[in-house]
Design a protein around this motif. Structure first.
Motif, PDB file in Angstrom:
ATOM      1  N   PRO A 135      56.624  48.212  89.780  1.00 59.90           N
ATOM      2  CA  PRO A 135      57.648  47.843  88.792  1.00 59.90           C
ATOM      3  C   PRO A 135      58.326  49.059  88.156  1.00 59.90           C
ATOM      4  O   PRO A 135      57.761  50.164  88.150  1.00 59.90           O
ATOM      5  CB  PRO A 135      56.868  47.045  87.748  1.00 59.90           C
ATOM      6  CG  PRO A 135      55.441  47.353  87.970  1.00 59.90           C
ATOM      7  CD  PRO A 135      55.260  47.903  89.350  1.00 59.90           C
ATOM      8  N   TYR A 136      59.503  48.834  87.612  1.00 60.54           N
ATOM      9  CA  TYR A 136      60.249  49.930  86.964  1.00 60.54           C
ATOM     10  C   TYR A 136      59.617  50.376  85.644  1.00 60.54           C
ATOM     11  O   TYR A 136      60.078  51.337  85.036  1.00 60.54           O
ATOM     12  CB  TYR A 136      61.705  49.521  86.767  1.00 60.54           C
ATOM     13  CG  TYR A 136      62.538  49.790  88.009  1.00 60.54           C
ATOM     14  CD1 TYR A 136      62.611  48.846  89.036  1.00 60.54           C
ATOM     15  CD2 TYR A 136      63.220  50.983  88.170  1.00 60.54           C
ATOM     16  CE1 TYR A 136      63.353  49.091  90.179  1.00 60.54           C
ATOM     17  CE2 TYR A 136      63.963  51.246  89.303  1.00 60.54           C
ATOM     18  CZ  TYR A 136      64.032  50.303  90.303  1.00 60.54           C
ATOM     19  OH  TYR A 136      64.761  50.561  91.443  1.00 60.54           O
ATOM     20  N   THR A 137      58.556  49.710  85.213  1.00 55.51           N
ATOM     21  CA  THR A 137      57.803  50.219  84.064  1.00 55.51           C
ATOM     22  C   THR A 137      57.057  51.502  84.429  1.00 55.51           C
ATOM     23  O   THR A 137      56.600  52.221  83.538  1.00 55.51           O
ATOM     24  CB  THR A 137      56.805  49.163  83.558  1.00 55.51           C
ATOM     25  OG1 THR A 137      56.113  48.627  84.689  1.00 55.51           O
ATOM     26  CG2 THR A 137      57.524  48.037  82.814  1.00 55.51           C
ATOM     27  N   GLU A 138      56.900  51.777  85.722  1.00 52.08           N
ATOM     28  CA  GLU A 138      56.344  53.069  86.163  1.00 52.08           C
ATOM     29  C   GLU A 138      57.478  54.100  86.092  1.00 52.08           C
ATOM     30  O   GLU A 138      58.463  54.001  86.838  1.00 52.08           O
ATOM     31  CB  GLU A 138      55.806  52.936  87.597  1.00 52.08           C
ATOM     32  CG  GLU A 138      55.560  54.252  88.317  1.00 52.08           C
ATOM     33  CD  GLU A 138      54.687  55.237  87.553  1.00 52.08           C
ATOM     34  OE1 GLU A 138      53.549  54.893  87.252  1.00 52.08           O
ATOM     35  OE2 GLU A 138      55.175  56.353  87.238  1.00 52.08           O
ATOM     36  N   GLN A 142      61.791  55.142  88.077  1.00 52.01           N
ATOM     37  CA  GLN A 142      63.086  55.395  87.425  1.00 52.01           C
ATOM     38  C   GLN A 142      63.593  56.804  87.713  1.00 52.01           C
ATOM     39  O   GLN A 142      64.774  57.021  87.919  1.00 52.01           O
ATOM     40  CB  GLN A 142      62.935  55.301  85.894  1.00 52.01           C
ATOM     41  CG  GLN A 142      62.645  53.940  85.348  1.00 52.01           C
ATOM     42  CD  GLN A 142      63.914  53.139  85.106  1.00 52.01           C
ATOM     43  OE1 GLN A 142      65.018  53.589  85.423  1.00 52.01           O
ATOM     44  NE2 GLN A 142      63.757  51.950  84.567  1.00 52.01           N
ATOM     45  N   THR A 174      49.956  54.546  90.948  1.00 50.53           N
ATOM     46  CA  THR A 174      50.228  53.293  90.227  1.00 50.53           C
ATOM     47  C   THR A 174      50.088  52.080  91.150  1.00 50.53           C
ATOM     48  O   THR A 174      49.553  51.042  90.754  1.00 50.53           O
ATOM     49  CB  THR A 174      51.645  53.340  89.622  1.00 50.53           C
ATOM     50  OG1 THR A 174      51.634  54.322  88.588  1.00 50.53           O
ATOM     51  CG2 THR A 174      52.080  52.013  89.031  1.00 50.53           C
TER      52      THR A 174
END
Ligand SMILES: Cc1cc2nc3c(=O)[nH]c(=O)nc-3n(C[C@H](O)[C@H](O)[C@H](O)COP(=O)(O)O)c2cc1C
Length: 191
Positions: A135-138, A142, A174
């Motif tokens: 996910p882009y929370t990693e 980004q 991750t």
């Protein structure tokens, strides 16, 4: 119980193997056991560090993370050939509801990582697995200026077997952590 995550990969010059090792680091840090396995090489010299995968490895794992070099925008034929030997596992539903993820290494930035990752997901979906990305929370997803995609971990290998950069390594760790956490929660929900 400790989730057993099968890291099934093929690597000729060591780049995909570096991703496998970073993923294993993530599996361990999330409390899992990384089972490192490869497939027979198709008449070319390949890394023989790890054991060849067996049907028992598929049956006993709680999750599976598969890695391949990008070969003309697809996974290496040795891995495809392996999946074509797994009908007995498929008939029994031996991998159904287990989490899965994919990773790849390619020599060029736009040389087909995403097509390779997405096509690697297909046999895993046929086996009934639950696909996990990154996910882009990693933050590495980004911020990366090399490998690391929402479809799976990756490395841009400008010189054969080159080292992962920080973002590529973080994204791979991750992914290993995430599949391990999901494997643990799926198993406790369906003991
Ligand atoms: C037959 C063949 C096809 C390849 N096709 C691609 C490709 O489509 N795109 C790309 O960027 N690199 C391609 N490569 C380069 C490999 O993907 C790259 O060197 C990779 O990092 C090797 O991984 P390994 O060190 O784990 O073997 C190809 C290499 C070979 C031998």
């Amino acid at each position: 119980m400790t989730p057993r995550i099968l890291v099934l990969y093929y690597s000729r010059t060591g780049a995909t193997r570096q991703l496998a090792d970073a993923i294993a680091q993530g599996i361990t840090s999330a409390g899992g056991e990384a089972i490192m396995r490869t497939v027979p090489s198709e008449g070319e010299p390949a890394s023989a560090r790890d054991m060849i995968v067996s049907e028992d490895d598929l049956r006993t794992c709680d999750g599976l993370i598969m890695g391949s070099p990008t070969r003309f925008g697809h996974m290496v034929s040795a891995l495809q050939k392996f999946w074509e030997t797994t009908s007995a596992v498929w008939v029994r539903g031996g991998l159904v509801d287990k989490p899965a993820a994919v990773f790849t290494s390619s020599s060029s930035m736009h040389g087909g990582q995403e097509s390779t990752l997405l096509s690697m997901a297909i046999p895993l979906l046929h086996q009934g697995m639950v696909l996990c990305g990154i996910p882009y929370t990693e933050p590495a997803i980004q911020n990366t200026d090399a490998g690391g995609t929402p479809y799976g971990a990756s490395h841009v290998d400008h010189a054969a077997g080159s080292n992962l950069n920080r973002s590529e390594k973080d994204a791979a760790i991750t992914l290993g952590e995430r599949v391990t956490r999901i494997a643990a929660s799926l198993r406790s929900a369906n003991p």
